[in-house]
Design a protein around this motif. Structure first.
Motif, short mmCIF file in Angstrom:
data_model
loop_
_atom_site.label_atom_id
_atom_site.label_comp_id
_atom_site.label_asym_id
_atom_site.label_seq_id
_atom_site.Cartn_x
_atom_site.Cartn_y
_atom_site.Cartn_z
N GLN A 67 32.13 27.58 51.46
CA GLN A 67 32.63 26.39 52.17
C GLN A 67 31.50 25.81 53.00
N HIS A 74 35.51 22.85 58.51
CA HIS A 74 35.35 22.77 57.06
C HIS A 74 35.06 21.34 56.65
N ASP A 194 35.11 22.94 47.76
CA ASP A 194 34.29 24.13 47.99
C ASP A 194 33.73 24.60 46.66
N GLN B 77 41.46 30.44 53.95
CA GLN B 77 40.47 29.37 53.83
C GLN B 77 40.33 28.55 55.10
#
Lengths: 377, 110
Positions: A67, A74, A194, B77
């Motif tokens: 990432q 992010h 990603d 994530q």
């Protein structure tokens, strides 16, 4: 041996008669006790089942995901990072992923939009998860209209509903073509969400991650073992949280049991005195009370555990659904698989049956060793 | 000759008999629950394998259990600050967010 067993049976007979003399008190205690065991066992069985399922199902998730972070958050990763990664020894494949979230105000649900690599999806077509299909009332051939990032309505035709067997991982999924994804979200052509790296040897993953962090300092690698550990922690945490919440109820029960057991009523003291006066030994009185405690705690454990098993694995832990669901609209329909851990059940048995039985014996021992005449007065 | 009690001649029904029968029944049911678990796991193995294949084919990383917020939908994530996106000291907004902990930390991750 035979004599010993006969003796225990007579003592058990006496204990059960003694319990039956005060049915209201003991039945209410049994009810509360069983409820506590039921709640603890339900949490234990449910979290264990989800934990095992997560470990098995996510065992084949990507070995390494890269990432990009900008200011600690992010960010989309440029596609030229694939070239910058270059040839890393041990990496068998690398590619960008395209996925994102879409909030659908019509049903107030979040969807996960994703571009799949394993199937071809035509332009203007989508494949949707079973949860999404049932929430929007969609079937194959129907159209789903969503508003894009530029505010234009996009109409997608549903060409398939994903297998309901996989609902636990696909309930809110919406699979679409890459070009559609980029147009819908106004997604830059040279960006991915990603990057996935496939690594042949699991022992090399950590080393490769270290190399990547040095080569691309603005990225963070997410290892498969971390994904699995996250789920282990999530369910461990949840189980812990629920246990903490239940602690109040457990403590209330402990106080109730302790009070019942330690504060012997005058009637019980008189009973012990009479038993001793008619020739019962201290050991017999203790054994009789041991059987009384054991009968109650064993029954509570059996009732609580069996009801918890039925609740979790036959009724899909219906009581916990609101906790897991939160404000989510999409919740996967799934029945937990009974991954029952014998050691956990044994621990539950030990911690629910043993303490109660002991707490009933200690005060009785104190009353039983005193002179019958004093006890009866 | 040894004296015999009413219990010994079978009348009335001994309470211990009923209780021991209940204990045996309970133990059998607990045993059956383990058997049921073993049989169900065996029956569900292909479905679990299919789910695992699905995850591998689509490169999925998370269960779709908590869909209310992006950092609870993909806890593995999400970045560590997602839960505090409104304000560093903001109280957690979503109910499941208060039950999902921060992702497991590692030496490599920032």
């Amino acid at each position: 041996m035979n004599h010993f067993l006969r003796r225990q049976r007579y003592l058990l007979d006496y204990s059960l008669s003694s319990l039956a003399r005060r049915p209201g008190k003991h039945l209410s205690l049994l009810l509360v006790y069983s409820l506590i065991v039921f709640l603890l066992a339900s949490v234990m069985l449910f979290t264990q089942s989800l934990r095992r399922e997560a470990a098995l199902v996510l065992a084949d998730s990507p070995e390494l995901i890269l990432q990009r972070l900008v200011a600690g958050r992010h960010d989309l990763i440029p596609s030229n990072y694939l070239e910058r990664i270059g040839r890393v020894r041990g990496v068998s494949g690398k590619y960008g992923r395209l996925w994102g979230y879409f909030y659908d105000p019509a049903v107030r649900a979040n969807y996960t939009l994703m571009v799949p690599r394993d199937r071809e999806i035509g332009l203007g077509e989508i494949q949707i998860g079973a949860g999404l299909a049932s929430t929007r009332g969609l079937g194959v051939g129907d159209y789903l209209s969503l508003r894009s990032a530029h505010g234009e309505p996009f109409s997608f035709q549903v060409t398939a509903v994903l297998d309901p067997q996989s609902e636990l991982v696909s309930s809110d999924l919406l699979l679409l073509d890459g070009a559609d994804f980029r147009r819908f979200f106004a997604y830059p052509q040279d960006r991915f969400t990603d990057i996935v790296l496939r690594v042949r040897n699991p022992r090399e993953v950590r080393k490769i991650a270290e190399k990547l962090t040095l080569a691309l300092p603005d990225t963070r690698p997410i290892l498969r073992e971390e994904i699995l550990r996250t789920y282990d922690a999530v369910f461990g945490w949840r189980q812990g949280m629920v246990f903490v919440l239940l602690m109040g109820a457990v403590l209330a029960f402990v106080i109730l049991a302790w009070d019942r057991a330690s504060g012997l009523s005058g009637e019980e003291r008189r009973e012990i005195g009479i038993l001793k006066a008619v020739g019962w030994e201290t050991g017999d009185v203790l054994r009789m009370k041991f059987w009384e405690g054991a009968a109650l705690s064993l029954s509570a454990f059996l009732v609580g555990y069996l009801l918890a098993y039925v609740h979790v694995f036959q009724y899909s832990a219906a009581l916990f659904e609101p906790v897991l669901k939160g404000w989510a609209v999409l919740y996967p329909a799934f029945r937990p698989i009974p991954f029952v851990d014998g050691l956990q059940v044994a621990t539950l048995f030990f911690f629910t049956v043993f303490p109660y039985t002991v707490t009933t014996i200690v005060p009785i021992w104190r009353a039983a060793v005193t002179d019958p005449d004093t006890v009866m007065r | 000759m040894q004296a015999r009690s009413l219990y010994d001649i079978g009348y009335p029904q001994r309470k211990s008999t009923s209780f021991l029968a209940w204990l045996c029944l309970g133990a059998v049911l607990v045993g059956l629950s383990f058997l049921h678990a073993a049989v169900t796991i065996r029956a569900e193995t292909p479905a679990v394998a299919q789910r695992a294949r699905f995850v591998a084919n689509l490169d999925l990383t998370d269960l779709a259990l908590f869909t209310e917020a992006r950092y609870t939908r993909h806890p593995s994530q999400a970045d560590l600050h997602s839960a505090f996106q409104d304000h560093p000291m903001a109280l957690e907004h979503f109910p499941t967010g208060s039950l999902v902990p921060a992702t497991a930390s590692s030496a490599i991750r920032p």
